[in-house]
Each structure stands twice: as C-alpha cells, then as structure tokens.
Design an enzyme around this catalytic site. Structure first.
Site, mmCIF file in Angstrom:
data_model
loop_
_atom_site.group_PDB
_atom_site.id
_atom_site.type_symbol
_atom_site.label_atom_id
_atom_site.label_comp_id
_atom_site.label_asym_id
_atom_site.label_seq_id
_atom_site.Cartn_x
_atom_site.Cartn_y
_atom_site.Cartn_z
ATOM 1 N N TYR A 1 -6.120 -28.494 26.734
ATOM 2 C CA TYR A 1 -6.721 -27.429 27.569
ATOM 3 C C TYR A 1 -5.764 -26.234 27.662
ATOM 4 O O TYR A 1 -6.136 -25.093 27.365
ATOM 5 C CB TYR A 1 -7.050 -27.980 28.968
ATOM 6 C CG TYR A 1 -7.376 -26.897 29.951
ATOM 7 C CD1 TYR A 1 -8.480 -26.068 29.749
ATOM 8 C CD2 TYR A 1 -6.567 -26.659 31.066
ATOM 9 C CE1 TYR A 1 -8.774 -25.048 30.641
ATOM 10 C CE2 TYR A 1 -6.862 -25.641 31.956
ATOM 11 C CZ TYR A 1 -7.956 -24.845 31.743
ATOM 12 O OH TYR A 1 -8.233 -23.826 32.611
ATOM 13 N N THR B 1 -4.731 -19.658 32.766
ATOM 14 C CA THR B 1 -4.360 -20.749 33.664
ATOM 15 C C THR B 1 -2.851 -20.951 33.704
ATOM 16 O O THR B 1 -2.161 -20.686 32.705
ATOM 17 C CB THR B 1 -5.020 -22.059 33.177
ATOM 18 O OG1 THR B 1 -4.431 -23.154 33.870
ATOM 19 C CG2 THR B 1 -4.793 -22.297 31.687
#
Ligand code: UDP
Length: 326
Positions: free
Chosen positions: A141, A117
């Site tokens: 995250y 990501t």
C-alpha cells in the site's frame, strides 16, 4: 466557480473534500467506481460511475464536465489487503493513476492534489515525522502511494503538471452535520471499531499489542479530523504551483490506543470491553506528524486538536440514521 474532478469522491475522505469544495464555491464532479465508495456520499455535485483503468470513460467525463483540476483520492487503502492481493493494489493505485494522468494530459488538465499517506515513511527513525524523513514504505500500500508521488514529480518536470501530495496520518471523525462519515466494509480502523462496541454492534475491541515502547504500551498514532484534511485539500488546490511536492497532514499530537478507548468511553458513556491480542504485523510504535510545513505554506491549522471532539463527531455519525440507512 470552478469544476474539480474528484476521483474517489464517494469515499470517506473524498466525500468530505467534496463538501469542502462546494462550501468554497467549487463544483465537485465525482468519478468513482463505487467498489468501496458509496452513492449516498455523493451530495455536492454529479457522480460519474467509472474505473480509473477505463481511460475512455475518464476522458469522456473530462470532456463532458471540463474540470480545471483533479483531486485524486481513488485508491485501495487497506495495508493487510495490499499484502494479500498485491497485484490488485499496483493495478488499481499505480496503473490506475497513470491512466488518470494520461487522460488529464489529453484533456490539458495540469493541476492535481493527490491523497497520499504517512505509510510512505515506513518505520520512522525520528518522530514527529518531517517531510524530509526517508521514505521507506514497508508494505505494498505504502509503496503504491510512493510510486505515484514519484510519477507526479516526473510528470511535473516533463509536462508542467502542478501537483502536491498530502500525506495523511490517521483520518478520523465525521462531518458534524452527520450526513457523511466513515463506512468501510470490512471495517479495520480503530475508532469505528471502538464505536461499534459502544453501540453494542460488537462485543469487544481487540487491542493489538501492549508492549510497545510507549508510556502505556499501546501504539501511538496521530488522528486528524477528516474535515481538517478536506480543508487542507481545498487550500492546496488554490496554491498549486507555489507548493513543495509533499506535506504532512496531522495534528502533531500522538494518542495511544488505550487513550482512544478511554476517550470513547467518556464520549459514549459506555463501558467498551476490550481484549488484548498480539501485535499487528508492521505497526510501528509511534507515528505522529510534524505539520509545521503545512501550517506555514498552506496557512492551515487543524480545528480539531482534542481527540474527544473528533470522536464526538464520529459518534454522532455512528448513531445517526443516515449511516444505518447506508
Ligand atoms: N488497532 C487496534 N485494534 C483494532 C484496530 C486497530 O489495536 O481493532 C490499533 C492498530 O494496531 C494501530 C492503531 O490502532 O496501532 C490504529 O490502527 P488503524 O487500523 O485504525 O489505522 P492505521 O494506523 O493502521 O492506519
């Protein structure tokens, strides 16, 4: 035809990757615990229901199906949740991946494409972001994804694991055939929320912040079509071993929240009422990719560069019967 184990293949990006794999002549074998994934999204090969942390089940799936490579999507992926339930994110995303890598080692599978990501970059100093920008995640995250990238690099050096991490910007849209699409519960992403409003399922969309350092004051993101992401994974799989450790996958085009809403109004022909609220914590003003490296090394170019086209595919899915049945 080669078999590919697709962890998280019942999820949004994973299911589109399965379709792309099947179209390229591979057989995707989905390994998914169905906590956030959907059984209806598994349409191109078998489904093994199992958790990454269940090493025995993983090993059994590998022994039964004998995949030659792994595409690893299975992860928890909501930033706010990762702050509220950090241990769960580390257990699932980091410990779960280590369990996967151990099962792969035992089964002598030495090729992996990892779903990473742009959250690994945190708040970038320069946009568009290149792969050599500093990685300073600002939430658990992003930290868990960056930790896995580090583990892959170390396993590569130690055990010869061929690996690549694909750092997505904002995944958006749906397969134009309309059989799979985005279905998170609860939904937190901008485009599906905007389309909920267009469909009359929510009264209004909340715009988080209108005082950012952008031309219209709303945040700018790089929305990449999920089929373009899926295609990049298939190419990366075929070129593993010749690749760098990580690639940005984005369009290179930044689109603001206000522009998304305006485009969705045009696509849906509806009003889409909005309200303004304060900034969402942790949102940088602008995140956009410099995708040059992926263009060059993967010979990959996104087919969707017009946000209206991307939203059109999301809207077709949103209105379709298959989503309603799910
Ligand atoms: N956003 C918004 N309202 C919403 C959801 C998101 O204004 O209800 C904004 C959010 O602040 C960000 C952009 O839309 O600037 C994209 O957010 P999303 O959650 O879709 O993806 P993220 O960039 O967080 O991965």
């Amino acid at each position: 035809m080669s078999k590919v184990l697709v962890t998280g293949g019942a999820g949004y990006v994973g299911s589109h990757a399965c379709k792309a794999l099947a179209e390229a002549g591979h057989e995707p074998v989905v390994y998914d615990n169905l906590v956030t994934g959907h059984e209806w999204a598994v349409r191109w090969g078998p489904l093994v229901v199992g958790d990454l942390l269940d090493g025995e089940r993983l090993s059994a799936a590998m022994a039964e199906h004998r995949p030659t490579a792994v595409m690893h999507f299975a992860a928890l992926s909501t930033v706010g949740e990762s702050v509220a339930d950090t241990a769960r994110y580390y257990r699932n995303n980091v410990v779960g991946t280590l369990s996967l890598l151990e099962a792969m080692r035992a089964a002598e599978i030495d090729r992996i494409v990892f779903s990473s990501t742009c959250a690994v970059y945190g708040i970038p100093e320069v946009v568009p972001i290149t792969e050599d920008a500093a990685c300073r995640p600002i939430n658990p995250y992003g930290m868990t994804k960056y930790a896995v990238e580090g583990a892959l690099a170390d396993y590569g050096r130690a055990y010869g694991l061929a690996h690549v991490s694909l750092r997505y910007f904002n995944a958006a849209g749906a397969s134009p055939a309309g059989e799979i699409g985005e279905a998170h519960d609860p939904e937190t992403h901008l485009i599906p929320l905007v389309l909920d409003v267009a469909a009359g399922e929510r009264p209004e969309v909340t715009v988080f912040g209108d005082d950012y350092a952008t031309p219209d004051g709303t945040c700018i993101r790089d929305y990449i079509h999920v089929d373009d992401l899926a295609e990049a994974h298939v190419v990366a799989l075929t070129r593993l071993g010749e690749l760098r450790p990580a690639y940005n996958l984005g369009t290179g085009v930044g689109v603001s929240v206000a522009e998304i809403i305006a485009a969705a109004r045009r696509v849906t022909g509806t009003d889409i009422p909005l309200v303004h609220a304060g900034r969402r914590p942790g949102d940088p003003d602008i995140l956009s990719a410099d995708p040059s490296l992926a263009h060059h090394d993967l010979a990959w170019m996104p087919a969707y560069l017009d946000i209206e086209e991307t939203i059109r595919t999301a809207w077709a899915w949103h209105r379709g019967n298959l989503r309603r049945q799910s």
